[in-house]
Scaffold this motif. Structure first.
Motif, short mmCIF file in Angstrom:
data_model
loop_
_atom_site.label_atom_id
_atom_site.label_comp_id
_atom_site.label_asym_id
_atom_site.label_seq_id
_atom_site.Cartn_x
_atom_site.Cartn_y
_atom_site.Cartn_z
N TYR A 264 0.63 3.47 -3.37
CA TYR A 264 -0.37 4.50 -3.05
C TYR A 264 -0.32 5.66 -4.05
O TYR A 264 -1.35 6.11 -4.57
CB TYR A 264 -0.14 5.01 -1.63
N ILE B 223 0.85 -1.21 0.00
CA ILE B 223 0.00 0.00 0.00
C ILE B 223 0.87 1.25 0.00
O ILE B 223 0.62 2.20 -0.74
CB ILE B 223 -0.95 -0.01 1.22
N ALA C 68 -1.67 7.32 2.85
CA ALA C 68 -1.39 5.88 2.83
C ALA C 68 -1.28 5.27 4.23
O ALA C 68 -1.87 4.20 4.48
CB ALA C 68 -0.11 5.63 2.02
#
Length: 736
Positions: free
Chosen positions: A197, A193, A210
């Motif tokens: 992101y 992630i 994020a």
């Protein structure tokens, strides 16, 4: 409306933006505060306490405008070392004693602020700081990588922990512990992630940072499992530990080791790194400020000191100014310190209202955020960037990096400073240039009467050792002014200075002013990078190799020549006989000219000239920029200058002041002389006199067949060069 009322109105109108920005920053500060505290072996809540206390106190007492304060990346290794050392194996006792060191560090920072030591960061070489930050990044990575993979019990020093990365990955394939596997899955997904992101361009997705997405997802997943009556797959050992009642479970500092040497070393280490990280962040954020304001760094140091004392007394780690969160603050429209205040308000709300949710955050998720943060500090691109500046910068970077990794931050940055100084001595093949001139005044600054430029001349050398002297002068100049910064008398300019000046150039440019560097054309550089070390080359005929390292001024001169479809010749030329017929050079020895802009018809040439005047020990080397124009016809010999400037010199040459009838203002302002007054009267028509009265002063000479035009007895900036070319063209047309 009074200025005070107007300021209040502006403040109130900007509140919505600052509240929103404070909220967005708090979404990043919460997971980072928890994670940085954990990485330091301190209780997770201590990082959030630092962010809350810092936000409240620094927003009220600070001297910066849009910065955010809280726990910093750079402090992780220092605090981890202090907690491990001071506790003698007991991490909690080490944490309590470190709180005492943080309180004492705050006192020292207040003293530094009152002593106006905000310039402290200027004494550290830029590449050494890069090496220190990279070491901090590797230090964060070394342990957090293992925690991200579910190994919470890992301990050891940085290098052994890094070498265990492959074993850590291999153990995942061999373990049968489901909690470890689930924690590793959470950690890896969280890292993905963080990495991807920025690649998701959905504006609604980007509203949440994020790190907060990670918190929302892992906490949300725990509630989804609870809704289906499924137990949380991770035991308490893999989750964040938050006291049942934060306000009644605050830790307090232990001052029992206040007189021990390792306690004093901890104070010194915390103060040094906190000051460097904060000052560098403040300078960087000032460049991002949309209103182009300049922070009062000494006031900020005092505020950070007060905040660190308060944080330490309440069980929080120390408070620093942080660049990443400050950048987010600016990008979300913050305009003043209230955004930092509201960030603290939201964080306090999160801690008081969502304690139960915070306990559901896996340690692996926070570790993934820190792994990404550590990688950004120690990315291989940093070494590539340093290498482009110069080979010597790689040595400085690597020495600082490895010394820090194998010893500590204080030893590492000290080694970086020492190796930088040694390299500078080797490059200059002289120790005396630094030893003899370090304490000498080497900066001359004044405001030029005609044109209003600030002129600064730098002598001897300019490096990280004495850059503060030049900074003090630049700080005293309003940023909407034009500055000419002359290094022609300076033998050596280092990378730290070149990089630092780029920041000033940007700041002045944003506020309507300018800084132009001149006098570096005779200095050699090992690379084409604008921040490369510059060392004077006294005997070089070619001031720049073919296709080589032209300075910014030379490149601009080359572009100026191209605009006129002229030739640009940077190399030295000793064929100066065509200048010796002019009175200005009668008593001066011309060494050579260089940086020549030459018209295709060979009738017009602009060039930098180096000459000497005086004799024996009083001889002085002077560099100036001249314009030489060959005339189409013979005209009377004359000299024209500002009244009283060099009248005595020309009277010695047999010239007398010639008065032009019906032009008393011209006669008062200018000194005109020549051999044939009657012919000069005819030459100076009303049109020519009006032109001269309407333009800035220039020294103009005619030897009968050519014109010599000089603005000042110094090298001209490119802006001044263009103005002189335009003046010379117009003057020539009217004269002919």
């Amino acid at each position: 409306m009074t200025p005070k009322t107007n300021k209040t109105k502006i403040f109130v109108s900007a509140l919505p933006k600052n509240i929103f920005s404070g909220f967005v920053v708090s979404l990043i500060a919460l997971p980072l505060g928890l994670g940085l505290a954990l990485a330091s072996e301190a209780p997770p809540i201590s990082g959030v306490i630092a962010a809350i206390v810092g936000g409240f106190i620094v927003s009220i007492l600070g001297g910066s405008n849009v910065t955010i304060t809280g726990p910093g990346n750079g402090m992780v290794i220092v605090l981890l070392s202090a907690i491990s050392t001071l506790g003698d194996g007991d991490l909690y006792q080490g944490y309590l004693i470190t709180l005492a060191a943080i309180v004492m560090s705050g006192v020292v920072m207040i003293i530094l602020g009152f002593l106006k030591m905000g310039r402290l960061a200027d004494f550290f070489p830029a590449s050494a700081i890069e090496g220190m930050l990279a070491a901090i990044g590797i230090g964060i990575l070394s342990k957090q990588f293992h925690i991200m993979l579910g190994n919470n019990s890992i301990n050891g020093k940085i290098i052994p922990l890094v070498l265990q990365f492959p074993a850590g990955v291999q153990n995942l394939w061999l373990t049968t512990d489901s909690s470890v596997l689930i924690a590793a899955a959470v950690g890896v997904i969280s890292l993905l992630i963080m990495v991807f992101y920025a690649k998701i361009r959905n504006k609604y997705f980007q509203l949440i940072p994020a790190p907060m997405w990670i918190i929302v997802l892992v906490v949300g997943l725990s509630y989804i499992l609870a809704a289906f009556h499924i137990d949380h797959p991770l035991t308490e050992d893999f989750l964040v530990k938050i006291p049942a009642d934060v306000t009644s479970n605050l830790a307090f500092p232990n001052f029992s080791k206040i007189y021990q040497p390792n306690f004093i070393v901890a104070i010194f280490s915390i103060t040094l790194i906190a000051s460097i990280e904060s000052l560098l962040s403040i300078k960087a954020v000032d460049k991002l400020d949309p209103l182009n304001r300049r922070s009062n760094v000494n006031k900020d140091l005092k505020a950070l000191g007060v905040a660190s004392i308060a944080s330490g007394l309440l069980g929080g780690i120390n408070v620093v100014t942080v660049i990443a969160r400050s950048s987010v603050n600016v990008n979300n429209g913050a305009t003043n310190r209230s955004a930092n205040f509201f960030q603290a308000v939201f964080l306090a709300g999160f801690v008081l209202l969502f304690q139960e949710q915070l306990r559901k955050i896996p340690l692996a998720a926070l570790a993934a955020i820190l792994v990404y943060t550590g990688y950004k500090l120690a990315t291989p691109k940093t070494l590539q960037k340093v290498a482009k500046i110069g080979k010597e910068q790689i040595i400085i970077f690597l020495v600082t990096l490895f010394t820090t990794l194998f010893t500590n931050l204080i030893t590492g940055i000290s080694a970086g400073i020492l190796i930088t100084f040694v390299i500078h001595i080797i490059i200059n093949k002289s120790f005396s240039i630094f030893f003899k001139n370090l304490l000498k005044p080497n900066i001359l600054m004044f405001k030029e009467p005609d044109g209003g430029n600030f002129y600064i001349s730098v002598k001897y050398f300019c490096s990280f050792l004495n850059f503060y002297k030049l900074k003090n002068k630049l700080d005293a100049i309003p940023e909407n002014n034009d500055v000419v910064l002359d290094f022609s008398m300076c033998n050596f300019v280092d990378h730290t200075v070149m990089e630092g000046l780029e920041g000033y150039i940007d700041t002045f440019s944003k506020k309507g002013g300018s800084i132009e560097l001149i006098g570096l054309d005779k200095h050699g550089a090992d690379s084409e990078h604008p921040f490369a070390i510059r060392k004077i080359i006294p005997f070089a005929e070619k001031l720049a190799p073919v296709g080589g390292n032209l300075t910014k001024r030379q490149l601009l001169l080359k572009n100026t020549a191209a605009g006129f479809k002229w030739d640009y010749i940077p190399n030295k030329n000793r064929e100066t006989t065509f200048l010796k017929d002019f009175v200005f050079f009668k008593s001066r020895e011309i060494r050579y000219f260089y940086n020549q802009l030459k018209a295709e018809n060979n009738k017009v040439a602009l060039m930098d000239v180096e000459f000497t005047e005086g004799a024996f020990i009083a001889r002085e080397v002077i560099k100036t920029t001249i314009l030489h124009i060959k005339l189409d016809r013979e005209v009377p010999i004359f000299t024209l200058d500002k009244e009283g400037l060099i009248k005595y010199i020309y009277s010695l040459a047999g010239f007398k002041d010639i008065a032009i009838k019906n032009h008393p203002d011209f006669n008062r302002r200018f000194y005109l002389s020549g051999e044939k007054p009657n012919e000069i009267h005819k030459l100076f028509t009303d049109e020519l006199i009006l032109f001269l009265e309407s333009n800035p002063y220039y020294h103009i000479e005619c030897n009968g067949s050519a014109l010599l035009i000089i603005k000042k007895e110094r090298l001209l900036s490119v802006q001044e060069v263009k103005a002189m070319l335009y003046f010379g063209k117009q003057f020539h047309q009217i004269l002919q």
